[in-house]
Design an enzyme around this catalytic site. Structure first.
Site, PDB file in Angstrom:
ATOM      1  N   TRP A   1       0.859  -1.188   0.000  1.00 33.95           N
ATOM      2  CA  TRP A   1       0.000   0.000   0.000  1.00 33.95           C
ATOM      3  C   TRP A   1       0.895   1.237   0.000  1.00 33.95           C
ATOM      4  O   TRP A   1       1.840   1.310   0.784  1.00 33.95           O
ATOM      5  CB  TRP A   1      -0.922   0.038   1.230  1.00 33.95           C
TER       6      TRP A   1
ATOM      7  N   GLU B   1      -3.157  -2.883  -2.370  1.00 29.56           N
ATOM      8  CA  GLU B   1      -4.316  -2.242  -1.712  1.00 29.56           C
ATOM      9  C   GLU B   1      -4.600  -0.883  -2.339  1.00 29.56           C
ATOM     10  O   GLU B   1      -3.701  -0.065  -2.508  1.00 29.56           O
ATOM     11  CB  GLU B   1      -4.002  -2.079  -0.216  1.00 29.56           C
TER      12      GLU B   1
ATOM     13  N   LYS C   1      -6.778   2.886  -2.597  1.00 29.67           N
ATOM     14  CA  LYS C   1      -7.244   3.897  -1.638  1.00 29.67           C
ATOM     15  C   LYS C   1      -7.907   5.038  -2.390  1.00 29.67           C
ATOM     16  O   LYS C   1      -7.570   5.309  -3.550  1.00 29.67           O
ATOM     17  CB  LYS C   1      -6.049   4.394  -0.830  1.00 29.67           C
TER      18      LYS C   1
ATOM     19  N   ASP D   1      -9.807  -2.579   1.230  1.00 34.36           N
ATOM     20  CA  ASP D   1      -9.963  -2.115   2.615  1.00 34.36           C
ATOM     21  C   ASP D   1     -11.291  -1.372   2.628  1.00 34.36           C
ATOM     22  O   ASP D   1     -11.495  -0.445   1.831  1.00 34.36           O
ATOM     23  CB  ASP D   1      -8.784  -1.186   2.948  1.00 34.36           C
TER      24      ASP D   1
ATOM     25  N   HIS E   1     -11.729   2.422   2.262  1.00 34.12           N
ATOM     26  CA  HIS E   1     -11.080   3.099   1.135  1.00 34.12           C
ATOM     27  C   HIS E   1     -11.979   3.350  -0.070  1.00 34.12           C
ATOM     28  O   HIS E   1     -11.510   3.321  -1.206  1.00 34.12           O
ATOM     29  CB  HIS E   1      -9.854   2.296   0.695  1.00 34.12           C
TER      30      HIS E   1
ATOM     31  N   HIS F   1      -8.932  -5.904   3.997  1.00 34.82           N
ATOM     32  CA  HIS F   1      -8.651  -5.231   5.263  1.00 34.82           C
ATOM     33  C   HIS F   1     -10.008  -4.865   5.829  1.00 34.82           C
ATOM     34  O   HIS F   1     -10.731  -4.044   5.252  1.00 34.82           O
ATOM     35  CB  HIS F   1      -7.834  -3.951   5.057  1.00 34.82           C
TER      36      HIS F   1
ATOM     37  N   ASP G   1     -11.896   7.578   6.363  1.00 33.12           N
ATOM     38  CA  ASP G   1     -11.123   6.349   6.566  1.00 33.12           C
ATOM     39  C   ASP G   1     -10.521   6.356   7.972  1.00 33.12           C
ATOM     40  O   ASP G   1      -9.311   6.389   8.151  1.00 33.12           O
ATOM     41  CB  ASP G   1     -10.024   6.300   5.489  1.00 33.12           C
TER      42      ASP G   1
ATOM     43  N   ASP H   1     -10.535   4.221  10.493  1.00 28.57           N
ATOM     44  CA  ASP H   1      -9.999   3.003  11.112  1.00 28.57           C
ATOM     45  C   ASP H   1     -10.471   2.787  12.542  1.00 28.57           C
ATOM     46  O   ASP H   1      -9.670   2.517  13.434  1.00 28.57           O
ATOM     47  CB  ASP H   1      -8.470   2.968  10.996  1.00 28.57           C
TER      48      ASP H   1
ATOM     49  N   ASP I   1      -7.699  -4.125   9.987  1.00 27.54           N
ATOM     50  CA  ASP I   1      -6.895  -2.909   9.883  1.00 27.54           C
ATOM     51  C   ASP I   1      -7.610  -1.751  10.571  1.00 27.54           C
ATOM     52  O   ASP I   1      -8.443  -1.086   9.962  1.00 27.54           O
ATOM     53  CB  ASP I   1      -6.638  -2.572   8.399  1.00 27.54           C
TER      54      ASP I   1
HETATM   55  C1  RNT Z   1      -3.951   2.918   4.916  1.00 26.76           C
HETATM   56  C2  RNT Z   1      -4.117   1.474   4.619  1.00 26.76           C
HETATM   57  C3  RNT Z   1      -3.039   0.581   5.146  1.00 26.76           C
HETATM   58  C4  RNT Z   1      -2.599   0.919   6.564  1.00 26.76           C
HETATM   59  C5  RNT Z   1      -1.735  -0.123   7.209  1.00 26.76           C
HETATM   60  C6  RNT Z   1      -1.058   0.381   8.444  1.00 26.76           C
HETATM   61  O1  RNT Z   1      -5.063   3.661   4.629  1.00 26.76           O
HETATM   62  O2  RNT Z   1      -5.359   1.050   5.072  1.00 26.76           O
HETATM   63  O3  RNT Z   1      -3.452  -0.732   5.065  1.00 26.76           O
HETATM   64  O4  RNT Z   1      -3.685   1.152   7.391  1.00 26.76           O
HETATM   65  O5  RNT Z   1      -0.848  -0.626   6.309  1.00 26.76           O
HETATM   66 ZN    ZN Z   2      -5.746  -1.068   4.975  1.00 29.86          ZN
END
Ligand code: RNT
Ligand code: ZN
Length: 418
Positions: free
Chosen positions: A184, A225, A227, A258, A261, A285, A293, A295, A325
């Site tokens: 990523w 990944e 985004k 993810d 994203h 993720h 985003d 998390d 994640d």
């Molecule tokens: C960032 C991505 C990525 C990170 C990790 C720490 O937006 O989601 O996966 O969160 O690699």
């Molecule tokens: Zn991620």
């Protein structure tokens, strides 16, 4: 009533629905979730002292964050003792463990810098997954890494990713289970770019160069990944969804989605079946975006359940690599991790306990009224009794009992960390 008695009742109810709860528990036991190491220390890592960059952010400063590999490992052990089943551990390259007085930059890391993690995983019979760390580092220039116009910058990160492939292969060889290596990059622009294609072309070429690294494709599964935006990169990201999907498909690597994203009304659950039609394996993720985003810790919420359903009902449990994640620094980190892990397992179990064949039949025969009725009725079946049985049979605390352990750990261990 005891857990067994409650389970027995639930078993019968689900049986009438055509669902075999014993089979569901047996299946769930075999699904490993890759637990992200970075919830334990707010994505800090051990290889540098600067701030977290890359357009991601942890907020809060709840006491007790892990400061050393030993503390992080102890915390991971605590979480694993509260989560049913056998899982994997997902490491970032920034969690390299150097010897006394030793340090190398990210382009020079070697398997030996992760030996302690391999020992840790071996002792616990766990597999390891890996991520090159393309953020929180002085070689991220103007928020760019593999797409930078500066060749020195690109070359540094290409070398880093190649080193990570070698380390991933070492993990797989040592542990006898394939290692998922996720790339990523944070690269993007805060404001309207004048040229959207050149950074993406450079990213494509950098990735192609990385993939010239020889590796055993049975041992290392490389994924990419996507985004949609980052903090300070709101207008444009190089590794967008279209870039990632097309790159992964054309180079025969895996895509990673993810669920933080995408645009706010897009859902990953709906994307999963499309990807399953075109890829042998995909990676996820699992996270929880709140307005952005962010998390947040994974909850047992509708979209998490829907993601699990799309995998289970398409018989794809062994075609999806599950990783979590999230990073919440505002609450006890052990609890954050445990809640997220248990919740994703609950979502899988919930999907396994759904009369999937029957529901599908109702759709295919156009009985949409009955379909809605049944989908809604199933929601109040005694799911909790089956989940409790799963915890019991795996020797971990049932219901909220696990939280007592967290409180004790906080008192004995976390509160002593300055
Ligand atoms: C960032 C991505 C990525 C990170 C990790 C720490 O937006 O989601 O996966 O969160 O690699
Ligand atoms: Zn991620």
């Amino acid at each position: 009533m005891t857990t067994e008695e409650r389970y027995e009742e639930a078993r019968k109810m689900y049986q009438e629905l055509g669902v075999d709860t014993d089979a569901a528990l047996g299946t769930l036991k075999k699904v490993p979730i890759s637990m992200h190491c970075w919830q334990g220390d707010d994505v800090t890592g051990f290889d540098q002292e600067g701030p977290l960059t890359g357009g991601i952010q942890t907020t809060g400063n709840y006491p007790g964050k892990a400061r050393t590999p030993e503390e992080l490992m102890a915390d991971i052990d605590k979480v694993l003792s509260l989560v049913p089943g056998k899982h994997r551990l997902n490491l970032h390259a920034s969690y390299a463990i150097f010897g006394e007085g030793e340090w190398v930059d990210r382009d020079k890391i070697e398997p030996k810098h992760f030996k302690k993690w391999v020992d840790f995983a071996k002792e616990r019979g766990m597999g390891l997954d890996f991520n090159p760390t393309l953020f929180s580092h002085r070689m991220v220039k103007d928020n760019l890494t593999l797409s930078s116009p500066d060749k020195n910058v690109r070359d540094f990160w290409i070398a880093h990713c190649k080193a990570c492939i070698r380390i991933s292969e070492y993990f797989a060889t040592e542990l006898g289970t394939p290692c998922l290596m996720n790339i990523w990059i944070p690269d993007g622009y805060k404001d309207i770019p004048a040229d959207r294609i050149s950074p993406r072309r450079r990213f494509m070429e950098s990735l192609d160069e990385i993939l010239t690294q020889e590796y055993d494709k049975k041992k290392v599964l490389i994924c990419l990944e996507s985004k949609v935006f980052g903090i300070g990169m709101e207008s444009y990201t190089v590794g967008s969804s279209e870039f990632t999907m097309n790159y992964a498909m054309s180079r025969k690597i895996l895509p990673l989605m993810d669920n933080g994203h995408y645009h706010p009304t897009e859902v990953v659950s709906d994307k999963i079946p499309s990807l399953l039609l075109f890829y042998d394996k995909i990676a996820l993720h699992i996270t929880r975006p709140v307005r952005w985003d962010s998390d947040h810790v994974v909850l047992f919420d509708d979209e998490t359940k829907e993601i699990a359903k799309e995998i289970v009902r398409n018989d794809a449990l062994d075609r999806v690599c599950f990783g979590l994640d999230f990073f919440d620094a505002s609450i006890n980190r052990i609890s954050a991790w445990t809640v997220g892990m248990r919740n994703f397992q609950k979502a899988l179990l919930y999907a396994l306990l759904s009369p999937n064949k029957k529901l599908q039949e109702l759709q295919e025969t156009g009985k949409l009224t009955e379909l809605m009725m049944l989908q809604e009725e199933v929601k109040t079946y005694p799911f909790g009794a089956v989940w409790d049985e799963f915890c019991k049979m795996n020797g971990v605390p049932e219901r909220e009992e696990w939280y007592k352990e967290v409180e004790k750990y906080e008192q004995d261990i976390l509160s002593k960390r300055a």
